[in-house]
Design a protein around this motif. Sequence first.
Motif, PDB file in Angstrom:
ATOM      1  N   LEU A   7       0.861  -1.173   0.000  1.00 51.35           N
ATOM      2  CA  LEU A   7       0.000   0.000   0.000  1.00 51.35           C
ATOM      3  C   LEU A   7       0.899   1.224   0.000  1.00 51.35           C
ATOM      4  CD1 LEU A   7      -2.529  -1.167   2.767  1.00 51.35           C
ATOM      5  CD2 LEU A   7      -2.991  -1.056   0.306  1.00 51.35           C
ATOM      6  N   GLU A   8       0.511   2.263  -0.774  1.00 54.01           N
ATOM      7  CA  GLU A   8       1.371   3.445  -0.899  1.00 54.01           C
ATOM      8  C   GLU A   8       0.586   4.728  -0.692  1.00 54.01           C
ATOM      9  OE1 GLU A   8       3.188   6.916  -2.690  1.00 54.01           O
ATOM     10  OE2 GLU A   8       1.395   5.910  -3.468  1.00 54.01           O
ATOM     11  N   HIS A   9       1.203   5.687   0.015  1.00 52.08           N
ATOM     12  CA  HIS A   9       0.633   7.030   0.149  1.00 52.08           C
ATOM     13  C   HIS A   9       1.758   7.985   0.513  1.00 52.08           C
ATOM     14  CE1 HIS A   9      -2.302  10.141   0.808  1.00 52.08           C
ATOM     15  NE2 HIS A   9      -1.889  10.339   2.052  1.00 52.08           N
ATOM     16  N   ARG A  10       1.829   9.109  -0.233  1.00 50.37           N
ATOM     17  CA  ARG A  10       2.838  10.142  -0.007  1.00 50.37           C
ATOM     18  C   ARG A  10       4.264   9.593  -0.010  1.00 50.37           C
ATOM     19  NH1 ARG A  10       1.171  13.579   5.173  1.00 50.37           N
ATOM     20  NH2 ARG A  10       3.267  14.373   4.781  1.00 50.37           N
ATOM     21  N   GLY A  11       4.501   8.558  -0.807  1.00 47.69           N
ATOM     22  CA  GLY A  11       5.841   7.981  -0.904  1.00 47.69           C
ATOM     23  C   GLY A  11       6.134   6.919   0.137  1.00 47.69           C
ATOM     24  N   LEU A  69      -5.812   1.968   8.181  1.00 44.29           N
ATOM     25  CA  LEU A  69      -5.931   3.383   7.844  1.00 44.29           C
ATOM     26  C   LEU A  69      -5.631   3.645   6.375  1.00 44.29           C
ATOM     27  CD1 LEU A  69      -4.276   4.998  11.007  1.00 44.29           C
ATOM     28  CD2 LEU A  69      -6.716   4.917  10.440  1.00 44.29           C
ATOM     29  N   MET A  70      -4.626   2.944   5.819  1.00 36.86           N
ATOM     30  CA  MET A  70      -4.274   3.157   4.414  1.00 36.86           C
ATOM     31  C   MET A  70      -5.327   2.566   3.486  1.00 36.86           C
ATOM     32  SD  MET A  70      -0.088   2.800   4.415  1.00 36.86           S
ATOM     33  CE  MET A  70       0.120   3.421   2.736  1.00 36.86           C
ATOM     34  N   GLU A  71      -5.934   1.465   3.894  1.00 34.35           N
ATOM     35  CA  GLU A  71      -7.023   0.895   3.093  1.00 34.35           C
ATOM     36  C   GLU A  71      -8.247   1.809   3.083  1.00 34.35           C
ATOM     37  OE1 GLU A  71      -6.157  -3.915   3.683  1.00 34.35           O
ATOM     38  OE2 GLU A  71      -7.583  -2.877   4.985  1.00 34.35           O
ATOM     39  N   GLN A  72      -8.412   2.601   4.134  1.00 33.31           N
ATOM     40  CA  GLN A  72      -9.550   3.512   4.243  1.00 33.31           C
ATOM     41  C   GLN A  72      -9.114   4.965   4.028  1.00 33.31           C
ATOM     42  OE1 GLN A  72     -12.730   2.399   4.675  1.00 33.31           O
ATOM     43  NE2 GLN A  72     -11.879   0.339   4.518  1.00 33.31           N
ATOM     44  N   LYS A  73      -8.090   5.163   3.232  1.00 38.18           N
ATOM     45  CA  LYS A  73      -7.514   6.497   3.003  1.00 38.18           C
ATOM     46  C   LYS A  73      -8.595   7.503   2.636  1.00 38.18           C
ATOM     47  CE  LYS A  73      -5.081   6.849  -0.715  1.00 38.18           C
ATOM     48  NZ  LYS A  73      -3.975   6.647  -1.678  1.00 38.18           N
ATOM     49  N   GLY A  74      -8.566   8.643   3.333  1.00 34.31           N
ATOM     50  CA  GLY A  74      -9.548   9.682   3.068  1.00 34.31           C
ATOM     51  C   GLY A  74     -10.817   9.553   3.894  1.00 34.31           C
ATOM     52  N   ARG A 121      -9.130  12.904  14.404  1.00 37.99           N
ATOM     53  CA  ARG A 121     -10.406  13.603  14.316  1.00 37.99           C
ATOM     54  C   ARG A 121     -11.088  13.448  15.676  1.00 37.99           C
ATOM     55  NH1 ARG A 121      -8.113  15.677  10.969  1.00 37.99           N
ATOM     56  NH2 ARG A 121      -8.509  15.769   8.709  1.00 37.99           N
ATOM     57  N   LYS A 122     -11.011  14.509  16.470  1.00 32.84           N
ATOM     58  CA  LYS A 122     -11.449  14.450  17.860  1.00 32.84           C
ATOM     59  C   LYS A 122     -12.873  13.927  17.987  1.00 32.84           C
ATOM     60  CE  LYS A 122     -11.276  17.151  22.111  1.00 32.84           C
ATOM     61  NZ  LYS A 122     -10.946  18.467  22.716  1.00 32.84           N
ATOM     62  N   GLY A 123     -13.019  12.915  18.832  1.00 35.68           N
ATOM     63  CA  GLY A 123     -14.332  12.336  19.068  1.00 35.68           C
ATOM     64  C   GLY A 123     -14.789  11.378  17.988  1.00 35.68           C
ATOM     65  N   ALA A 124     -13.982  11.226  16.891  1.00 35.35           N
ATOM     66  CA  ALA A 124     -14.392  10.361  15.778  1.00 35.35           C
ATOM     67  C   ALA A 124     -13.390   9.238  15.528  1.00 35.35           C
ATOM     68  CB  ALA A 124     -14.577  11.190  14.521  1.00 35.35           C
ATOM     69  N   ILE A 157      -6.080   8.947   7.367  1.00 36.43           N
ATOM     70  CA  ILE A 157      -4.997   9.350   6.495  1.00 36.43           C
ATOM     71  C   ILE A 157      -5.619  10.149   5.374  1.00 36.43           C
ATOM     72  CG2 ILE A 157      -3.296   8.529   4.812  1.00 36.43           C
ATOM     73  CD1 ILE A 157      -2.754   6.202   6.702  1.00 36.43           C
ATOM     74  N   GLY A 158      -5.207  11.409   5.267  1.00 33.22           N
ATOM     75  CA  GLY A 158      -5.838  12.297   4.293  1.00 33.22           C
ATOM     76  C   GLY A 158      -5.232  12.195   2.926  1.00 33.22           C
ATOM     77  N   GLU A 159      -5.635  13.115   2.078  1.00 36.05           N
ATOM     78  CA  GLU A 159      -5.110  13.162   0.707  1.00 36.05           C
ATOM     79  C   GLU A 159      -3.738  13.808   0.713  1.00 36.05           C
ATOM     80  OE1 GLU A 159      -6.559  11.575  -1.756  1.00 36.05           O
ATOM     81  OE2 GLU A 159      -8.097  10.996  -0.312  1.00 36.05           O
ATOM     82  N   GLU A 160      -3.118  13.892  -0.489  1.00 30.59           N
ATOM     83  CA  GLU A 160      -1.801  14.499  -0.598  1.00 30.59           C
ATOM     84  C   GLU A 160      -1.867  15.930  -0.107  1.00 30.59           C
ATOM     85  OE1 GLU A 160       0.790  12.827  -1.611  1.00 30.59           O
ATOM     86  OE2 GLU A 160      -0.177  11.036  -2.405  1.00 30.59           O
ATOM     87  N   PRO A 161      -0.816  16.388   0.648  1.00 31.58           N
ATOM     88  CA  PRO A 161      -0.840  17.762   1.144  1.00 31.58           C
ATOM     89  C   PRO A 161      -0.649  18.753   0.014  1.00 31.58           C
ATOM     90  CG  PRO A 161       1.273  16.719   1.632  1.00 31.58           C
ATOM     91  CD  PRO A 161       0.379  15.639   1.053  1.00 31.58           C
TER      92      PRO A 161
END
Length: 226
Positions: free
Chosen positions: A129-133, A163-168, A215-218, A222-226
């Motif tokens: 799995l890859e994200h942001r390098g 987290l990476m499988e559920q990216k975004g 995400r406080k309380g949630a 892992i978000g999208e590319e900055p």
Amino acid sequence: MYKILIVEDDEIIAGAIQKEIRSWGYDARQAEDFEHVLQEFASYDPQLVLLDIGLPFYNGFYWCGEIRKVSRVPIIFISSAADSMNIIMVMNMGGDDFLVKPFDLKVMTAKVQALLRRTYDFGGKTDLLEHRGLILNVGDASFSYQGRRIELTKNENRILQTLMEQKGRIVSREALMRRLWETDSFVDENTLTVNVTRLRRKIDQAGIRDFIATRKGAGYMIGEEP
């Protein structure tokens, strides 16, 4: 279905290879960004790579070395230069076979099929799995970033994979704990916090900031590319 990545900058040759491979029921993709082959490799997660030696930006030997840092996927080199030095380099760099251009597409397919059988009849697939390098190797519980490999604990590996499988998307703490319970490890709220903190520290030390957001309380995401 086996996936095969074709790293060949000659569009005619790459297209012919792709068409032949697909005719045998395999999935095949041509690399498009020759400056970032490793990211394409990680995103596609193929079971075999056909790799030309002469490429734009970096040659095939370089990309073989980069792939070998994160995966043991079989690699077949293709080149018109069939001198002994190139063949020796291929084997020393971790290549598995060599095809000399011009080659018969049927011979190529036979080599591909034989190598897939030898590799996967007795072993499983490696999940990347890859994200942001950052490239996570789920199979050996490690991630790599800019050539550096970091080992993870079983729980850290499962958290990062989820987290990476559920990216975004936000993943709740309860969902993460349920995922960890699947490995027969009892995890409570405090244990999860400790594991996430350690995972974040390893990612930060590798040089990637703010990879996992709270995400406080949630939960976490892992978000999208900055």
